[in-house]
Design an enzyme around this catalytic site. Structure first.
Site, PDB file in Angstrom:
ATOM      1  N   MET A   1     -13.072  -9.964   7.062  1.00 20.46           N
ATOM      2  CA  MET A   1     -13.828 -10.977   6.086  1.00 20.46           C
ATOM      3  C   MET A   1     -13.957 -10.313   4.547  1.00 20.46           C
ATOM      4  SD  MET A   1     -17.300 -12.166   7.939  1.00 20.46           S
ATOM      5  CE  MET A   1     -17.956 -12.788   6.493  1.00 20.46           C
ATOM      6  N   ILE A   2     -13.997  -9.115   4.479  1.00 22.32           N
ATOM      7  CA  ILE A   2     -14.149  -8.396   3.114  1.00 22.32           C
ATOM      8  C   ILE A   2     -12.717  -8.588   2.409  1.00 22.32           C
ATOM      9  CG2 ILE A   2     -16.049  -7.090   3.860  1.00 22.32           C
ATOM     10  CD1 ILE A   2     -14.325  -4.684   3.251  1.00 22.32           C
ATOM     11  N   ARG A   3     -11.404  -8.726   2.949  1.00 21.79           N
ATOM     12  CA  ARG A   3     -10.121  -8.567   2.503  1.00 21.79           C
ATOM     13  C   ARG A   3      -9.805 -10.016   2.509  1.00 21.79           C
ATOM     14  NH1 ARG A   3      -6.203  -5.196   6.417  1.00 21.79           N
ATOM     15  NH2 ARG A   3      -5.302  -7.132   7.884  1.00 21.79           N
TER      16      ARG A   3
ATOM     17  N   GLY B   1       0.653  -1.246   0.083  1.00 21.29           N
ATOM     18  CA  GLY B   1       0.038   0.140   0.069  1.00 21.29           C
ATOM     19  C   GLY B   1       0.915   1.265  -0.081  1.00 21.29           C
TER      20      GLY B   1
ATOM     21  N   ASP C   1      -8.555  -0.143   1.020  1.00 18.31           N
ATOM     22  CA  ASP C   1      -9.114   1.271   1.188  1.00 18.31           C
ATOM     23  C   ASP C   1      -9.135   1.961  -0.130  1.00 18.31           C
ATOM     24  OD1 ASP C   1      -9.101   0.061   3.746  1.00 18.31           O
ATOM     25  OD2 ASP C   1      -7.632   1.824   4.400  1.00 18.31           O
TER      26      ASP C   1
HETATM   27  N1  LIG Z   1       7.605   6.465   4.981  1.00 10.61           N
HETATM   28  C1  LIG Z   1       8.042   5.023   4.683  1.00 10.61           C
HETATM   29  N2  LIG Z   1       9.178   4.790   4.278  1.00 10.61           N
HETATM   30  C2  LIG Z   1       9.880   3.636   4.418  1.00 10.61           C
HETATM   31  N3  LIG Z   1       9.057   2.475   4.654  1.00 10.61           N
HETATM   32  C3  LIG Z   1       7.833   2.727   5.167  1.00 10.61           C
HETATM   33  C4  LIG Z   1       7.152   3.888   5.238  1.00 10.61           C
HETATM   34  N4  LIG Z   1       5.873   4.074   5.513  1.00 10.61           N
HETATM   35  C5  LIG Z   1       5.637   2.674   5.801  1.00 10.61           C
HETATM   36  N5  LIG Z   1       6.897   1.759   5.361  1.00 10.61           N
HETATM   37  C6  LIG Z   1       7.066   0.402   5.577  1.00 10.61           C
HETATM   38  O1  LIG Z   1       6.051  -0.251   4.470  1.00 10.61           O
HETATM   39  C7  LIG Z   1       5.593  -1.339   5.103  1.00 10.61           C
HETATM   40  C8  LIG Z   1       3.912  -1.344   4.987  1.00 10.61           C
HETATM   41  O2  LIG Z   1       3.512  -0.020   5.474  1.00 10.61           O
HETATM   42  P1  LIG Z   1       2.301  -0.083   6.208  1.00 10.61           P
HETATM   43  O3  LIG Z   1       2.022  -1.038   7.192  1.00 10.61           O
HETATM   44  O4  LIG Z   1       1.790   1.441   6.318  1.00 10.61           O
HETATM   45  O5  LIG Z   1       1.202  -0.659   5.114  1.00 10.61           O
HETATM   46  P2  LIG Z   1       0.731  -0.054   3.669  1.00 10.61           P
HETATM   47  O6  LIG Z   1       1.779  -0.283   2.535  1.00 10.61           O
HETATM   48  O7  LIG Z   1       0.326   1.456   3.771  1.00 10.61           O
HETATM   49  O8  LIG Z   1      -0.434  -0.680   3.342  1.00 10.61           O
HETATM   50  P3  LIG Z   1      -1.926  -0.812   3.932  1.00 10.61           P
HETATM   51  O9  LIG Z   1      -1.946   0.643   4.528  1.00 10.61           O
HETATM   52  O10 LIG Z   1      -2.777  -0.849   2.608  1.00 10.61           O
HETATM   53  O11 LIG Z   1      -2.392  -2.107   4.624  1.00 10.61           O
HETATM   54  C9  LIG Z   1       6.066  -1.640   6.501  1.00 10.61           C
HETATM   55  O12 LIG Z   1       6.989  -2.335   6.381  1.00 10.61           O
HETATM   56  C10 LIG Z   1       6.389  -0.063   6.958  1.00 10.61           C
HETATM   57  O13 LIG Z   1       7.506  -0.183   7.648  1.00 10.61           O
HETATM   58  O1  LIG Z   2      -5.316  -5.101  11.618  1.00 10.63           O
HETATM   59  P1  LIG Z   2      -4.443  -4.735  10.289  1.00 10.63           P
HETATM   60  O2  LIG Z   2      -3.747  -5.839   9.829  1.00 10.63           O
HETATM   61  O3  LIG Z   2      -3.262  -3.578  10.619  1.00 10.63           O
HETATM   62  O4  LIG Z   2      -5.218  -4.087   9.254  1.00 10.63           O
HETATM   63  C1  LIG Z   2      -5.989  -2.936   9.336  1.00 10.63           C
HETATM   64  C2  LIG Z   2      -6.021  -1.915   8.478  1.00 10.63           C
HETATM   65  O5  LIG Z   2      -5.749  -2.261   6.893  1.00 10.63           O
HETATM   66  C3  LIG Z   2      -6.544  -1.764   6.096  1.00 10.63           C
HETATM   67  O6  LIG Z   2      -7.477  -2.632   5.687  1.00 10.63           O
HETATM   68  C4  LIG Z   2      -5.120  -1.018   5.029  1.00 10.63           C
HETATM   69  O7  LIG Z   2      -4.974  -2.246   4.488  1.00 10.63           O
HETATM   70  C5  LIG Z   2      -7.128  -0.514   6.947  1.00 10.63           C
HETATM   71  O8  LIG Z   2      -8.472  -0.270   6.365  1.00 10.63           O
HETATM   72  C6  LIG Z   2      -7.027  -1.029   8.338  1.00 10.63           C
HETATM   73  O9  LIG Z   2      -7.075   0.162   9.080  1.00 10.63           O
END
Ligand SMILES: Nc1ncnc2c1ncn2[C@@H]1O[C@H](COP(=O)(O)OP(=O)(O)OP(=O)(O)O)[C@@H](O)[C@H]1O
Ligand SMILES: O=P(O)(O)OC[C@H]1O[C@](O)(CO)[C@@H](O)[C@@H]1O
Ligand SMILES: [Mg+2]
EC number: 2.7.1.11
Length: 471
Positions: free
Chosen positions: A393-395, A204, A235
């Protein structure tokens, strides 16, 4: 670009010039390995020799083929665009190029999944493996497990078509995922240590910000390693792209929860069915689920303001609906009301491993507020709130048919782009076409629901909910 039929505009009061200024296009520059490794030599695309392909004329995509970022234009003479025409932003169209910068036998590809789950993650991994193996004859393909931390803390897993052939039927990610653990130097050292020269990163917005840092560090070290991102966001909070793979599946799954909430509400006296759907900072799932269900009386998303009590508030609206219909269905996104829910000092600070603020349960909060309101104002009348939280459940399901096609095409697009030597890019759907977008642009681009746009107006017109605004 001349207008074909000025007559068709006769009902419209806007003046449209006979010949609106020819549109200029600004192509977003895509990073390429030769930007910092100028001595790399191109090779003919191995697809030429792949007996299954026999590339016909027009098979290869040229540099000049682009996908426009905006396809809705205002051509009226007094529009802002006409008075100060800014160039149209365009992106390179995705697809195979006739020259490549990798010899298949020298390729060692890594695939990693990061962040939360999304329907179709396993399908994307499967299709990357199949695409690399079958189209380009790559034989060294590895899965990096448990997200970014896997680059330095785990042994990569060798992948091949036989191993992954069934993965599209499985929800989740068989490579496993995680949040946090982003250590730039350790990750790039790990990539170098394992000898990976193609890195495919599925994740993401946070993951894409990580991919930007990895790409920059690889460039700084002048390594012959291409980095491609594949945006995954249930999302739908990433901008530029139309939507992520898996989004439509999640919306479809949400219908089951809304249906159940409707049945429960309809079967009770003064019944309220309350459904909380994913969406931390954006309400796309709630919005689309509401539009497709038609059983929803009110949809609340983080992008709108609302208040509970008093004239024009949520309770007044629900009271009216209960009087009219005997029941009401309320759909809320998880990010709703976060600034209204009381928090302890510890809760104000609580973050997940990636640094994202931990949200409080908007559904539970609303359920309790609804009960308090009813007990206070209508103590003698029956009232029921049934709260359904289908969050995971939705993901946690496999992708539906539409999303499956998306997974395949977005994975193949990424492979073709990397083979052509592009790096620091993501492949994604823009206005229905697959394109390559610089990853730094995607990492910064948010996609919030535009509440001034038609889509939100559609929600208002199917639910007939008021514009809650300010008290
Ligand atoms: N600004 C950043 N710079 C480097 N790495 C990052 C940064 N933000 C997040 N990460 C890393 O990216 C990975 C995923 O980040 P995060 O948990 O925020 O999920 P996401 O990729 O935004 O997916 P989602 O929000 O859809 O679940 C993690 O390993 C996190 O440490
Ligand atoms: O419980 P977890 O795995 O951190 O995921 C929850 C989050 O992940 C998301 O589905 C984004 O991937 C958000 O809607 C929600 O806040
Ligand atoms: Mg995120």
């Amino acid at each position: 670009m001349a207008l074909s039929s000025p007559e068709t505009t006769s009902l419209n009061t806007a003046k449209i010039p006979e010949n609106p200024s020819s549109c200029s296009v600004h192509l977003q520059k895509l990073p390429h390995l030769t930007d910092y490794l100028p001595n790399l030599k191109p090779l003919p695309n191995p697809l030429e020799k792949n007996s299954l392909y026999h590339p016909p004329a027009g098979f290869y995509i040229s540099q000049s083929e682009v996908v426009l970022g905006q396809i809705i234009l205002d051509l009226s003479a007094d529009s802002e665009a006409a008075s100060s025409p800014t160039p149209q932003v365009a992106y390179n169209r995705a697809g195979p190029r006739w020259q490549v910068f990798f010899e298949p036998k020298d390729i060692k590809a890594a695939i990693v999944t990061c962040g939360g789950l999304c329907p179709g993650m396993n399908t994307v991994v499967r299709e990357l493996v199949f695409g690399l193996w079958e189209m380009y004859g790559v034989r060294q393909i590895y899965g990096v497990t448990a997200g970014y931390r896997g680059f330095y803390s785990r042994d990569p897993v060798e992948l091949n078509p036989k191993l992954v052939h069934n993965w599209h039927k499985l929800g989740g990610t068989s490579l496993e995922t995680s949040r946090g653990g982003f250590d730039l130097n350790k990750i790039v050292d790990g990539i170098e240590h394992h000898g990976f020269n193609q890195v495919y990163i599925i994740g993401g917005d946070g993951t894409m910000r990580g991919a930007v840092s990895i790409f920059n560090e690889i460039q700084r070290r002048k390594l012959n390693i291409a980095v491609a991102g594949i945006p995954k966001t249930v999302d739908n909070d990433i901008g530029i792209i139309d939507r992520s793979f898996g989004f439509q599946t999640a919306v479809e799954m949400a219908q089951q929860a809304i249906n159940a909430a409707h049945v429960e509400a309809e079967s009770a006296v003064n019944g309220i069915g309350l459904v909380k759907l994913m969406g931390r900072s954006t309400g796309h799932i709630a919005l689309h689920a509401t539009l497709s269900s038609r059983d929803v009386d009110c949809c609340l998303i983080p992008e709108i303001e609302f208040y509970l009590e008093g004239e024009g508030g949520l309770f007044e609206f629900l009271e009216k609906r209960l009087k009219e219909n005997g029941h009401a269905v309320l759909v809320v996104a998880e990010g709703v009301g976060q600034n209204m829910i009381p928090r302890t000092e510890a809760q104000k600070e609580e973050r997940d491993e990636s640094g994202n603020l931990v949200f409080l349960d908007s559904g539970l909060w609303l359920k309790s507020e609804l009960k308090n309101w009813w007990t206070r104002d209508h103590a003698k009348e029956l009232f029921t709130v049934k709260y359904i939280d289908p969050t995971y459940m939705i993901r946690a399901v496999p992708a539906n048919a539409t999303d499956s096609i998306y997974c395949t095409l977005v994975a193949y697009s990424a492979i073709h782009g990397v083979m052509a030597g592009y790096t620091g890019f993501v492949s994604g759907l823009i206005n229905g076409n697959y394109a390559y977008i610089p990853v730094d642009e995607v990492a910064l681009a948010k996609n919030e629901v535009n509440t001034k746009d038609h889509k939100w107006a559609w929600v208002r017109s199917v639910t007939n909910q008021p514009d809650f605004g300010k008290p």
